[in-house]
Scaffold this motif. Sequence first.
Motif, short mmCIF file in Angstrom:
data_model
loop_
_atom_site.label_atom_id
_atom_site.label_comp_id
_atom_site.label_asym_id
_atom_site.label_seq_id
_atom_site.Cartn_x
_atom_site.Cartn_y
_atom_site.Cartn_z
N TYR A 463 0.77 -1.24 -0.09
CA TYR A 463 -0.13 0.12 -0.08
C TYR A 463 1.05 1.12 0.01
O TYR A 463 0.56 2.30 -0.87
CB TYR A 463 -0.79 -0.09 1.24
CG TYR A 463 -2.18 -0.83 0.90
CD1 TYR A 463 -3.30 -0.34 0.38
CD2 TYR A 463 -2.19 -1.95 1.73
CE1 TYR A 463 -4.25 -1.13 0.13
CE2 TYR A 463 -3.33 -2.91 1.69
CZ TYR A 463 -4.50 -2.49 0.95
OH TYR A 463 -5.72 -2.96 1.01
N MET A 485 -4.82 4.20 7.66
CA MET A 485 -5.11 2.65 7.60
C MET A 485 -4.78 2.01 9.11
O MET A 485 -5.62 1.10 9.49
CB MET A 485 -4.50 2.07 6.69
CG MET A 485 -5.04 2.26 5.27
SD MET A 485 -3.97 1.81 3.94
CE MET A 485 -4.44 -0.03 3.85
N PHE A 561 -14.89 5.65 10.11
CA PHE A 561 -15.01 4.72 9.03
C PHE A 561 -16.39 3.89 8.83
O PHE A 561 -16.29 2.90 8.40
CB PHE A 561 -13.93 3.59 9.20
CG PHE A 561 -12.53 4.39 9.21
CD1 PHE A 561 -12.06 5.26 8.26
CD2 PHE A 561 -11.61 4.14 10.33
CE1 PHE A 561 -10.80 5.95 8.35
CE2 PHE A 561 -10.54 4.73 10.45
CZ PHE A 561 -10.23 5.60 9.41
N ASN A 563 -18.78 4.19 6.91
CA ASN A 563 -19.01 3.56 5.53
C ASN A 563 -18.02 3.06 5.01
O ASN A 563 -17.70 3.10 3.50
CB ASN A 563 -19.51 5.03 4.80
CG ASN A 563 -20.69 5.65 5.46
OD1 ASN A 563 -21.53 4.80 5.82
ND2 ASN A 563 -21.00 7.07 5.19
N ARG A 564 -17.04 2.47 5.62
CA ARG A 564 -15.75 2.02 4.90
C ARG A 564 -15.63 0.45 5.29
O ARG A 564 -15.03 0.33 6.41
CB ARG A 564 -14.39 2.76 5.26
CG ARG A 564 -14.39 4.19 4.82
CD ARG A 564 -14.14 4.09 3.31
NE ARG A 564 -14.51 5.72 2.85
CZ ARG A 564 -15.61 6.24 2.29
NH1 ARG A 564 -16.54 5.22 2.14
NH2 ARG A 564 -15.38 7.40 1.97
N GLY A 566 -13.97 -2.03 4.22
CA GLY A 566 -12.55 -2.29 4.31
C GLY A 566 -11.99 -1.96 5.53
O GLY A 566 -10.53 -2.68 5.68
N MET A 567 -12.27 -0.99 6.36
CA MET A 567 -11.55 -0.54 7.40
C MET A 567 -12.29 -1.23 8.84
O MET A 567 -11.90 -1.12 10.09
CB MET A 567 -11.81 0.88 7.85
CG MET A 567 -10.88 1.77 6.70
SD MET A 567 -9.13 1.37 6.93
CE MET A 567 -8.80 2.34 8.47
N LEU B 88 -6.59 -0.68 -3.34
CA LEU B 88 -7.25 0.53 -3.21
C LEU B 88 -7.33 0.80 -1.63
O LEU B 88 -7.48 0.00 -0.70
CB LEU B 88 -8.57 0.41 -3.49
CG LEU B 88 -8.72 0.24 -5.04
CD1 LEU B 88 -10.29 -0.19 -5.55
CD2 LEU B 88 -8.29 1.44 -5.82
N PHE B 89 -7.08 2.00 -1.29
CA PHE B 89 -6.94 2.62 0.29
C PHE B 89 -8.35 2.28 0.68
O PHE B 89 -9.19 3.05 0.39
CB PHE B 89 -6.35 3.97 0.08
CG PHE B 89 -5.11 4.07 -0.47
CD1 PHE B 89 -4.06 3.19 -0.37
CD2 PHE B 89 -4.91 5.12 -1.37
CE1 PHE B 89 -2.80 3.25 -0.97
CE2 PHE B 89 -3.85 5.46 -1.93
CZ PHE B 89 -2.75 4.69 -1.71
N PRO B 90 -8.43 1.41 1.51
CA PRO B 90 -9.82 1.15 2.37
C PRO B 90 -10.50 2.30 2.93
O PRO B 90 -11.72 2.34 3.14
CB PRO B 90 -9.68 -0.09 3.42
CG PRO B 90 -8.31 0.29 3.64
CD PRO B 90 -7.56 0.53 2.31
N HIS B 91 -9.60 3.23 3.33
CA HIS B 91 -10.29 4.31 4.34
C HIS B 91 -10.85 5.63 3.31
O HIS B 91 -11.30 6.52 3.75
CB HIS B 91 -9.22 4.87 5.38
CG HIS B 91 -8.25 5.44 4.57
ND1 HIS B 91 -7.34 4.65 4.05
CD2 HIS B 91 -7.38 6.84 4.76
CE1 HIS B 91 -6.01 5.59 3.71
NE2 HIS B 91 -6.23 6.71 4.23
N LEU B 92 -10.63 5.47 2.10
CA LEU B 92 -11.04 6.47 1.18
C LEU B 92 -11.98 5.87 0.07
O LEU B 92 -12.10 4.75 -0.22
CB LEU B 92 -9.88 7.08 0.36
CG LEU B 92 -8.74 7.46 1.09
CD1 LEU B 92 -7.40 8.05 0.29
CD2 LEU B 92 -9.14 8.80 1.76
N ASP B 93 -12.77 6.88 -0.29
CA ASP B 93 -13.85 6.30 -1.43
C ASP B 93 -13.26 6.71 -2.86
O ASP B 93 -12.10 6.79 -2.81
CB ASP B 93 -15.36 7.01 -1.24
CG ASP B 93 -14.70 8.63 -1.37
OD1 ASP B 93 -13.85 8.99 -2.09
OD2 ASP B 93 -15.72 9.54 -1.23
N ASP B 131 -17.96 3.30 -1.43
CA ASP B 131 -16.60 2.71 -0.63
C ASP B 131 -15.91 1.58 -1.53
O ASP B 131 -16.93 0.83 -2.01
CB ASP B 131 -17.49 1.86 0.58
CG ASP B 131 -16.52 1.21 1.55
OD1 ASP B 131 -15.43 1.40 1.35
OD2 ASP B 131 -17.10 0.70 2.45
N ALA B 133 -14.59 -0.76 -1.01
CA ALA B 133 -14.89 -2.33 -0.43
C ALA B 133 -16.17 -2.88 -1.00
O ALA B 133 -16.24 -4.18 -1.10
CB ALA B 133 -14.77 -2.64 1.15
#
Lengths: 569, 211, 403
Positions: A463, A485, A561, A563-564, A566-567, B88-93, B131, B133
């Motif tokens: 990353y 992250m 996060f 709405n994320r 992945g986090m 893809l950076f998970p904390h960004l849309d 998102d 993810a």
Amino acid sequence: MQVLGHNALRFFPYLTLLAFFAPVVVGLFGTWIPALGYLPAIGSKEFSGRIFSGLWLHPSFPKAVWVSLISGVAATCLSFGLSLFITIQLYGSRFWNGLERTISPLLAIPHAAFTIGFIFLISPSGWLIRLVSPGLTGFTFPPDLITNGDPYGISLTITMAIKETPFLLLMIMGGLNQLQTKNIIWVGRSFGYGTFGIWTKLIVPQLYPLIRLPLLTVLAYSLSVVDLAILVGPSAPPTLGVLIDQWFNDPDLNMRLSGAAGASVLFTITLLAIFVVLLLELFVRKTTTGFLINGKRNYLVDRMQWSARMLSGLLWLTTLLSLLILVIWSFTHVWRFPSAWPTDFSERFWQKTIPLLSEPMLVSLSGGCLSTLIAVILVLGCFEYEVYRGRTSSYSVGRTSRWLIYTPLLVPQIGFMFGVQIVFTLMDIQGSWLGLIWVHLIFVLPYVFLTLAQPYRNYDQRYMDVAISLSQSRLISYFRIKLIMLSKPILFSMAIGFSVSIAQYVSTLYIGAGRFATITTETVSLASGSDRRIIAVYGLCQFLLPFMIYSLAIVIPALLFRNRRGMQN
Amino acid sequence: MTLVLEHITITLNNQPLFTEVNLRVEPGRIVTLMGPSGCGKSTLLSAIFGNLAPCFRLSGEIVLGDRLLNPLPMEQRRVGILFQDDLLFPHLDVAGNMSFALPAGTHRHDKKQIISESLDRAGLSGFEHRDVATLSGGQKARVSLLRTLLAKPQAILLDEPFSKLDQELKQSVRSFVFAQIRTLNIPALLVTHDPEDAPDEPIFNLGAGNA
Amino acid sequence: MTPRIQKRCMILLSTFLSLFLMGNAAAEEWSAILEKAKGQTVYFNGWGGSDVINDYVRWAADITQERYQVTVKHVKINDIGGVVSRILAEKTAGKKSEGSVDLMWINGENFNTMKKNGLLAPAYAQLLPHHTLVDFENKPSTLFDFTVPVDNMEVPWGMAQLVFIYDTEVVPLPPTDMNALLAFAKKNPGRVTYPVPPNFHGTTFLKQALLELAVDKEPLYKPVSESVFAKVTAPLWAFLDELHPVAWRKGRSFPSNSSDMKQLLSDGEIFISLSFNPAEASNAIKTAELPPSVRTYVHSSGTIGNTHFLGIPFNASAKEGALVFANFLLSPEAQARKGNPTIWGDPTVLAISKLSPEDQALFAAVPKGVATLSPEELGTVLLEPHASWVEALEKEWQKRYSR
């Protein structure tokens, strides 16, 4: 990192070492020298072994050593066994997930606050007996039973075991995340192994090295704890830690020498105990290879899930009840035996105490925030340097440095605080913010380091590679990608560090020189014998700060996060 | 701009990983690197990208346009990379991921415009605030490529970028990627062990070093 | 009072008289101290285990701030011995000024230690204008702290006398000597105990028992010697050997201090608690810590009494501020408030007869408290044995009951 400069990063390990390791070493020497009879301030200038040999002539000393050893070792075994049993029986169940979610608030409860509540739960005039008296028991006066403060240290052992089990469970949870536990279980199942067989033969041998050091910290802590032992430990004689504390506080200044010698003995005992555990580990490894491959797949213990549920439930319940009791007492006006419930309530203790607590709370908060912040910066610098070194040479943080990190947690606090006090006074930083933050750092740093190590090292460095090639800046990539992250584990390690700072008692007292009244020094000084209703208010406030920070550490990333997806894990 | 590899060898403990590589990739061309697994394809990419692990030794010259890349750190090479994971950076849309690749000085309004145009081209209109993810595998791969291209790299490395996609998706993602690279007119190096992945262009076989 | 002590009293008294004569010079000196004290911060190190006392100190600190512009911070500590340790560490490190402690609450062995090791400032108590009001004539323990001459190196602050507290609804007739206490314990097994020595109150209980049980009390006021110790203390150990099997938790566990005893009394675990503050029971009734039916009693042959003091370390940072605060604590206003059982209830060290009529009225207005004994009821004050007995008693106790 080039932009940050490798040169700058190179200093982090040294700075970190200076921050937490140097005071321990210096403090140990500062304690050993008086132990050998050299303390010019009281006119003692001769080196000799006289003080050590004198220790054994003290009537309480041998028994104190014995009681400390038994209760410390028993508490460690108990909490280790309990946490392992719970893990084995419950891992993967919904109950386990519940434990995972609720474990951090449990850890946020300070030892002192928990113990005060717990004593009131189990003492002969405590809540449990009040609930069934006089109806079931016929007691109109409390029975004369030894349920706390017994001469064998049983109640002390149990209190420590209850308080340490969640800590070990948390460490086990971290270790299991590192192993591919689910896969191992599937593989084990496919060979027809039952739960117990899979765990003891496949997982525990891999898990143990990951939790060995936390286990040893529990051992060192249990052997040398002072504040807890004053509250629930035996009184005649007390544990070695308490005895040493008494000597350091004795009106006769010559007893400082005995205190220093006792502290050195406690240090040696702790080292020996650690050594024995390591030997034991070797022994178990050597003798169980046969067991590991004997092919037996099913064991009776597989049918004990219910008991693990009960045990962990009981553990959680006891802790919560101890806290609940503090809440009740803090609103009590009159509550006499054998009433099951206060007969008269009052909120005046809160009203009275809150304005008084604003200053100590502020001191605790500032001290906690500052030391945690410094610790996190140092630790992040060390880890980033490790990443850089890992890329440019074959360097990696080896076993030695891990043991170094653990040193402050393996050495009994009382074994080196006297020396630190002398050295800090020489440096003229006793009673200053610098001194206070530094002495807190000794204990905050290792915890931050340990909780952050695994998530940081597991970070997928690709990353960062991608981010660097995209942004053409290492700094931007570091702050906007890697740090964010990792924000969840970073915040969690900060919460742990913060609560460690909040809980500091002996160190704040020795180094703060009375200039810093923290919520913990205020609480423990009151707990030495005062109104239970006021102690309850203080104890709850002491719990409030770390609880708030833990909550923030959980809520902030959850909100940020939300709405994320992945986090989220 | 042309990517030139001259007399490249990489050794591990004095053992060469592959026979000496001499390769020239013209702008807009995609050269496929093939070879048995473990022959050092990805290591070669790392050497070009600039994050070769310290245990390896590199000799020979890597030249991009008129710049010698060997002494430059990663951030100055202007080489983009795509892995089999989208990273893809998970904390960004989606928009956040893409705007991270845009030069720091870009005006907010311009950023928005560039991102939306680029998403339109990829058939991902209106995906700005999704998102990452929640995207499908193909969508992730596309956003990942768009992000790489927005940073205006002078060369692009593709490290098995299609290997995690299923058969149908592979087809469309592959043609999308190749088309984009050709439009941008930069040299590209593709590592794969699936001959089907290769475009109708030269295939370079990496020979085993010990043979 | 032994003749030796009487003689020392006389010497000190004459010192005070001569000081009184040079009143003018003293007044000037004092105003210089007041001036210098302005703006200083005094770190007052004292036991912080009692909420009532903490409240009182806060009140005094607020007034000192208001009137003299001296800030007082109460450093609440568990054990003053730790503070002595810190001052010792400062001395070890050669810190001769700007120490961390300006004023400390102290007496007995800790005073003896600090005095012996040069950890206290040279004589200063005589500088305080209110010092002359102290009742040195009738309160010998203000001049001799556990038989150690005070020599103006600490300022008397309050009086203490050992009293016992019981609940009249549980115990109709309290035992008024050690033998009666033993009989009481036998009748009520598990309800009598004392704090664990070397806790201050625990050791005091041993000394009280010894003073009551010893056949020959004379040796107790001389330095202890091995030959005498065994003989004099034999009745004490015989008493304890009989008491422990019927004591709380069969003598295998002891409360850690007198506050712990109070809590146990409140919980009904024990029937008799003890305190050095004659007004403690009244105060505890007011705060509802103890039921309204508790009362105080003393033993018929008298109980041990002593004085607690304020001390200034040799390296205090704010010596003038400390003097100003100590002087305020010694003022009739502060002493009268301290004597009020609804506030704290600590008996004054001042001689009422030396006060102005207005100040006398302050004391007259102090309520006695329902559970407080009058001075007559408190009876004879027994003097503390020689300080060397403390360590000897604690050692022997540990040898017998704590191994």
